[in-house]
Design a protein around this motif. Structure first.
Motif, PDB file in Angstrom:
ATOM      1  N   ILE A  62       0.826  -1.203   0.000  1.00 55.94           N
ATOM      2  CA  ILE A  62       0.000   0.000   0.000  1.00 55.94           C
ATOM      3  C   ILE A  62       0.861   1.253   0.000  1.00 55.94           C
ATOM      4  O   ILE A  62       0.472   2.295  -0.548  1.00 55.94           O
ATOM      5  N   GLY A  63       2.054   1.159   0.608  1.00 58.64           N
ATOM      6  CA  GLY A  63       2.945   2.313   0.636  1.00 58.64           C
ATOM      7  C   GLY A  63       3.303   2.815  -0.745  1.00 58.64           C
ATOM      8  O   GLY A  63       3.603   4.005  -0.921  1.00 58.64           O
ATOM      9  N   HIS A  64       3.257   1.932  -1.732  1.00 60.72           N
ATOM     10  CA  HIS A  64       3.578   2.343  -3.103  1.00 60.72           C
ATOM     11  C   HIS A  64       2.392   3.018  -3.796  1.00 60.72           C
ATOM     12  O   HIS A  64       2.525   3.514  -4.920  1.00 60.72           O
ATOM     13  N   LEU A  65       1.222   3.031  -3.134  1.00 65.61           N
ATOM     14  CA  LEU A  65       0.082   3.768  -3.670  1.00 65.61           C
ATOM     15  C   LEU A  65       0.162   5.244  -3.303  1.00 65.61           C
ATOM     16  O   LEU A  65      -0.468   6.077  -3.949  1.00 65.61           O
ATOM     17  N   GLY A  66       0.899   5.570  -2.231  1.00 66.90           N
ATOM     18  CA  GLY A  66       1.038   6.958  -1.806  1.00 66.90           C
ATOM     19  C   GLY A  66       0.913   7.094  -0.302  1.00 66.90           C
ATOM     20  O   GLY A  66       0.380   6.213   0.373  1.00 66.90           O
ATOM     21  N   PRO A  67       1.387   8.214   0.263  1.00 63.35           N
ATOM     22  CA  PRO A  67       1.345   8.407   1.706  1.00 63.35           C
ATOM     23  C   PRO A  67      -0.066   8.514   2.271  1.00 63.35           C
ATOM     24  O   PRO A  67      -0.308   8.129   3.417  1.00 63.35           O
ATOM     25  N   VAL A  68      -1.018   9.047   1.501  1.00 62.79           N
ATOM     26  CA  VAL A  68      -2.398   9.156   1.991  1.00 62.79           C
ATOM     27  C   VAL A  68      -2.996   7.777   2.199  1.00 62.79           C
ATOM     28  O   VAL A  68      -3.610   7.486   3.239  1.00 62.79           O
ATOM     29  N   GLU A  69      -2.831   6.887   1.202  1.00 66.50           N
ATOM     30  CA  GLU A  69      -3.348   5.526   1.326  1.00 66.50           C
ATOM     31  C   GLU A  69      -2.659   4.767   2.463  1.00 66.50           C
ATOM     32  O   GLU A  69      -3.297   4.023   3.209  1.00 66.50           O
ATOM     33  N   LEU A  70      -1.343   4.971   2.591  1.00 63.71           N
ATOM     34  CA  LEU A  70      -0.594   4.310   3.660  1.00 63.71           C
ATOM     35  C   LEU A  70      -1.094   4.763   5.032  1.00 63.71           C
ATOM     36  O   LEU A  70      -1.300   3.951   5.937  1.00 63.71           O
ATOM     37  N   ALA A  71      -1.300   6.069   5.183  1.00 63.14           N
ATOM     38  CA  ALA A  71      -1.791   6.591   6.455  1.00 63.14           C
ATOM     39  C   ALA A  71      -3.216   6.109   6.729  1.00 63.14           C
ATOM     40  O   ALA A  71      -3.565   5.768   7.867  1.00 63.14           O
ATOM     41  N   ALA A  72      -4.063   6.064   5.679  1.00 59.77           N
ATOM     42  CA  ALA A  72      -5.453   5.627   5.843  1.00 59.77           C
ATOM     43  C   ALA A  72      -5.526   4.176   6.304  1.00 59.77           C
ATOM     44  O   ALA A  72      -6.262   3.841   7.233  1.00 59.77           O
ATOM     45  N   VAL A  73      -4.751   3.321   5.654  1.00 54.83           N
ATOM     46  CA  VAL A  73      -4.744   1.914   6.046  1.00 54.83           C
ATOM     47  C   VAL A  73      -4.131   1.760   7.433  1.00 54.83           C
ATOM     48  O   VAL A  73      -4.556   0.910   8.227  1.00 54.83           O
ATOM     49  N   GLY A  74      -3.156   2.599   7.750  1.00 51.96           N
ATOM     50  CA  GLY A  74      -2.535   2.547   9.068  1.00 51.96           C
ATOM     51  C   GLY A  74      -3.533   2.785  10.178  1.00 51.96           C
ATOM     52  O   GLY A  74      -3.590   2.028  11.152  1.00 51.96           O
ATOM     53  N   ILE A  75      -4.358   3.813  10.039  1.00 53.20           N
ATOM     54  CA  ILE A  75      -5.334   4.106  11.077  1.00 53.20           C
ATOM     55  C   ILE A  75      -6.428   3.032  11.107  1.00 53.20           C
ATOM     56  O   ILE A  75      -6.927   2.659  12.177  1.00 53.20           O
ATOM     57  N   ALA A  76      -6.802   2.492   9.932  1.00 50.66           N
ATOM     58  CA  ALA A  76      -7.821   1.438   9.892  1.00 50.66           C
ATOM     59  C   ALA A  76      -7.315   0.163  10.550  1.00 50.66           C
ATOM     60  O   ALA A  76      -8.047  -0.496  11.299  1.00 50.66           O
ATOM     61  N   MET A 107      -7.964  10.889   3.972  1.00 57.54           N
ATOM     62  CA  MET A 107      -7.793   9.536   4.512  1.00 57.54           C
ATOM     63  C   MET A 107      -9.120   8.845   4.811  1.00 57.54           C
ATOM     64  O   MET A 107      -9.157   7.626   4.967  1.00 57.54           O
ATOM     65  N   LEU A 108     -10.208   9.604   4.932  1.00 58.81           N
ATOM     66  CA  LEU A 108     -11.461   9.038   5.441  1.00 58.81           C
ATOM     67  C   LEU A 108     -12.012   7.917   4.567  1.00 58.81           C
ATOM     68  O   LEU A 108     -12.309   6.825   5.052  1.00 58.81           O
ATOM     69  N   MET A 109     -12.165   8.155   3.270  1.00 62.90           N
ATOM     70  CA  MET A 109     -12.803   7.164   2.397  1.00 62.90           C
ATOM     71  C   MET A 109     -11.985   5.881   2.285  1.00 62.90           C
ATOM     72  O   MET A 109     -12.526   4.781   2.468  1.00 62.90           O
ATOM     73  N   PRO A 110     -10.669   5.940   1.973  1.00 67.44           N
ATOM     74  CA  PRO A 110      -9.915   4.673   1.913  1.00 67.44           C
ATOM     75  C   PRO A 110      -9.840   3.965   3.259  1.00 67.44           C
ATOM     76  O   PRO A 110      -9.887   2.736   3.321  1.00 67.44           O
ATOM     77  N   ALA A 111      -9.752   4.722   4.347  1.00 69.85           N
ATOM     78  CA  ALA A 111      -9.713   4.091   5.670  1.00 69.85           C
ATOM     79  C   ALA A 111     -11.024   3.392   5.975  1.00 69.85           C
ATOM     80  O   ALA A 111     -11.039   2.268   6.518  1.00 69.85           O
ATOM     81  N   GLN A 112     -12.140   4.016   5.632  1.00 71.01           N
ATOM     82  CA  GLN A 112     -13.449   3.419   5.894  1.00 71.01           C
ATOM     83  C   GLN A 112     -13.654   2.166   5.055  1.00 71.01           C
ATOM     84  O   GLN A 112     -14.160   1.146   5.549  1.00 71.01           O
ATOM     85  N   ARG A 113     -13.274   2.206   3.773  1.00 68.67           N
ATOM     86  CA  ARG A 113     -13.415   1.021   2.915  1.00 68.67           C
ATOM     87  C   ARG A 113     -12.598  -0.139   3.463  1.00 68.67           C
ATOM     88  O   ARG A 113     -13.079  -1.274   3.540  1.00 68.67           O
ATOM     89  N   TYR A 114     -11.360   0.139   3.824  1.00 67.53           N
ATOM     90  CA  TYR A 114     -10.484  -0.926   4.325  1.00 67.53           C
ATOM     91  C   TYR A 114     -11.034  -1.507   5.617  1.00 67.53           C
ATOM     92  O   TYR A 114     -11.072  -2.732   5.798  1.00 67.53           O
ATOM     93  N   LEU A 115     -11.494  -0.646   6.540  1.00 70.78           N
ATOM     94  CA  LEU A 115     -11.973  -1.117   7.844  1.00 70.78           C
ATOM     95  C   LEU A 115     -13.233  -1.961   7.714  1.00 70.78           C
ATOM     96  O   LEU A 115     -13.363  -3.009   8.358  1.00 70.78           O
ATOM     97  N   VAL A 116     -14.178  -1.536   6.882  1.00 68.70           N
ATOM     98  CA  VAL A 116     -15.424  -2.293   6.706  1.00 68.70           C
ATOM     99  C   VAL A 116     -15.144  -3.666   6.102  1.00 68.70           C
ATOM    100  O   VAL A 116     -15.688  -4.688   6.556  1.00 68.70           O
ATOM    101  N   LEU A 117     -14.291  -3.707   5.081  1.00 68.63           N
ATOM    102  CA  LEU A 117     -13.982  -4.992   4.456  1.00 68.63           C
ATOM    103  C   LEU A 117     -13.212  -5.909   5.407  1.00 68.63           C
ATOM    104  O   LEU A 117     -13.480  -7.109   5.484  1.00 68.63           O
ATOM    105  N   ARG A 118     -12.245  -5.354   6.157  1.00 64.48           N
ATOM    106  CA  ARG A 118     -11.498  -6.174   7.117  1.00 64.48           C
ATOM    107  C   ARG A 118     -12.413  -6.731   8.206  1.00 64.48           C
ATOM    108  O   ARG A 118     -12.174  -7.825   8.741  1.00 64.48           O
ATOM    109  N   SER A 119     -13.464  -5.978   8.562  1.00 67.45           N
ATOM    110  CA  SER A 119     -14.366  -6.422   9.624  1.00 67.45           C
ATOM    111  C   SER A 119     -15.097  -7.711   9.261  1.00 67.45           C
ATOM    112  O   SER A 119     -15.521  -8.465  10.139  1.00 67.45           O
TER     113      SER A 119
END
Length: 503
Positions: free
Chosen positions: A48-62, A188-200
């Protein structure tokens, strides 16, 4: 002083005797299995880090939210399951009246003729461990499956909690992320929310997998969980680049790959477990849910306290922006992955204590505490030596953003040099869990967390991002000190060390 058990007979630290070999046989596969999931998260982070810092941070918080919510349920289930299963495998399943007698052993200072008198007896006056209710007897007579009611208890509770966790994260993902500092207008909100819902969606599999790992630990089989974990993580590593880059699902692809790998692990473990353990007890009363939930509640308090500390740290990092959160995510995942290597020693201490507790054991509990703790010191120092240059120069594996890399390098001293304290904290926890010292573990963690939360607010306000890591290092140091004082002062289940620490 009882504390001298940590320093005497140092030449025996790596003796190839019965205890030394069994510690390694249990600890190494357990450590690898425990570290596998954080390593899988590191793989997600690297891709995910290769997608960009925003995606990396979003997944990090999720990931931080998912892990901390899961930990609230996972830790009590695994720890209590391991202790109860080890006890039942050593002396056999007990009736409700017999359970009351055995519970007295949890506070007993040592296990000798006096504690043998507390064990349930058969008609001939023999200890219960020598009667047909003992799993050792059944295995000797050629039976293929163990009768361990607490295994079913753990699986029932884990499935229910897993479904509850899934529903909560699906419906409350957005407000939880906002409480973590991800504002409505944040990228960060939208990618973090998508990742968290799917991981759940994988929460039931995660909790069931960890419950079954607790069962296997209790019967001293740490190789089967390692096999299942490796298969699951290899599945995740293969699917990650396919879903992220080939199908272009980005962060959603990483989440889906992780969920599939969790269900693969749970199915493998269930297949192996039903071959060894009768997971359907004869009656509902045999489930021992009362005893399971009492001990689990104490550990739940403990986990909530520690979860608040780590979650607050992630929230404070998020408030500093995507760059700080991206660096925090990389450092935290490495910190957790390496620290969990120590949990293998904790598992060995917890399981071995329950078997030493059986009358007739040739190994003393003081020898176990000494050997486990000295192994922990050596492992902690080794991790610090390896991690310092490894993280300093290896941050580029996770991101190419120079600002993120600079923050990662500033955190290296805290992540690396805290490893000895991290390892000993896990080791002391494991040995205390083996002694069923759940009450002290809960209340001491609450006290330590209060101090650490104060440090987080104070140091983050004055020192910023670095202050967060100073506070987390303080948190682990205080945890280590609490475990050391409990055993070293010879109180609680360790009172016997005041008189026979060196026998």
């Amino acid at each position: 002083m009882p504390s001298f058990i940590f320093f005497h007979r140092a030449r025996r630290t790596f003796s190839n005797d019965e205890l030394g070999l069994e510690i390694l046989e249990i600890a190494i596969p357990a450590a690898l299995a425990l570290a596998a999931d954080p390593i899988a998260s590191l793989v997600d982070t690297a891709f995910i880090g290769h997608l960009g810092p925003v995606e990396l941070a979003a997944v990090g918080i999720a990931i931080a939210v998912f892990n901390q919510v899961s930990k609230i349920a996972i830790f009590p289930i695994v720890s209590v399951t391991t202790s109860l299963v080890a006890e039942e495998d050593a002396i056999g399943p007990l009736s409700s009246d017999e359970q009351e007698s055995v519970e007295l052993l949890d506070a007993s200072p040592t296990f000798n003729k006096e504690t043998d008198d507390l064990l349930p007896k058969n008609d001939t006056g023999e200890s219960q461990q020598n009667t047909p209710s003992s799993n050792a007897y059944w295995k000797k007579e050629g039976f293929q499956k163990r009768n361990i009611p607490s295994a079913t208890s753990a699986m029932v509770v884990s499935c229910v909690l897993g479904l509850v966790q899934t529903m909560c994260l699906i419906f409350f993902a957005e407000p939880v992320l906002k409480r973590m500092g991800v504002h409505k207008d944040s990228p960060m909100l939208m990618p973090a929310q998508r990742y968290l819902v799917l991981r759940s969606l994988g929460a039931p599999a995660v909790l069931l997998t960890l419950a079954m790992q607790g069962v296997f630990r209790g019967i001293k089989d740490t190789r089967t969980p390692l096999f299942a974990t490796v298969v699951g993580d290899v599945t995740n590593i293969i699917l990650d680049p396919i879903f992220i880059f080939v199908f272009r699902w980005n962060v959603s692809g990483a989440a889906i790959a992780h969920v599939i790998s969790q269900y693969v692990m749970s199915l493998l473990l269930l297949w192996k477990l039903v071959q060894q353990v009768d997971i359907l007890p004869p009656t509902i009363s045999d489930l021992q849910l009362g005893r399971f939930l009492r001990s689990g509640f104490l550990l739940l308090l403990r986990v909530i306290a520690s979860t608040i500390v780590v979650t607050l740290a992630a929230s404070l990092a998020t408030a500093n922006g995507p760059t700080a959160m991206a660096a925090f995510q990389v450092c935290l995942q490495i910190w957790l992955a390496t620290s969990l290597l120590a949990d293998g020693l904790a598992v060995a201490g917890q399981v071995r204590y329950r078997y030493i507790s059986v009358p007739g054991s040739r190994i003393s509990t003081s020898e176990l505490a000494f050997r486990i703790s000295t192994h922990g010191v050596v492992l902690g120092v080794a991790l610090a030596i390896i991690l310092y240059p490894g993280l300093y120069f290896g941050g580029i594996l996770f991101t190419k953003d120079e600002n993120v890399l600079q923050l990662i390098r500033r955190c290296v001293p805290f992540v690396a040099l805290s490893q000895p304290f991290n390892v000993l904290a896990f080791v002391f926890d494991g040995v205390n869990f083996g002694a069923s010292d759940f009450a002290f573990s809960a209340y001491s963690m609450i006290f330590v967390s209060f101090i650490s939360i104060f440090c987080l607010f104070t140091l983050s306000a004055s020192q910023g991002f670095i202050g967060i890591w100073v506070a987390l290092t303080t948190f682990m140091t205080l945890r280590t000190l609490a475990g050391y004082v409990r055993i070293g002062a010879g109180v609680g289940p360790w009172r016997f060390l005041r008189t026979n620490a060196f026998t």
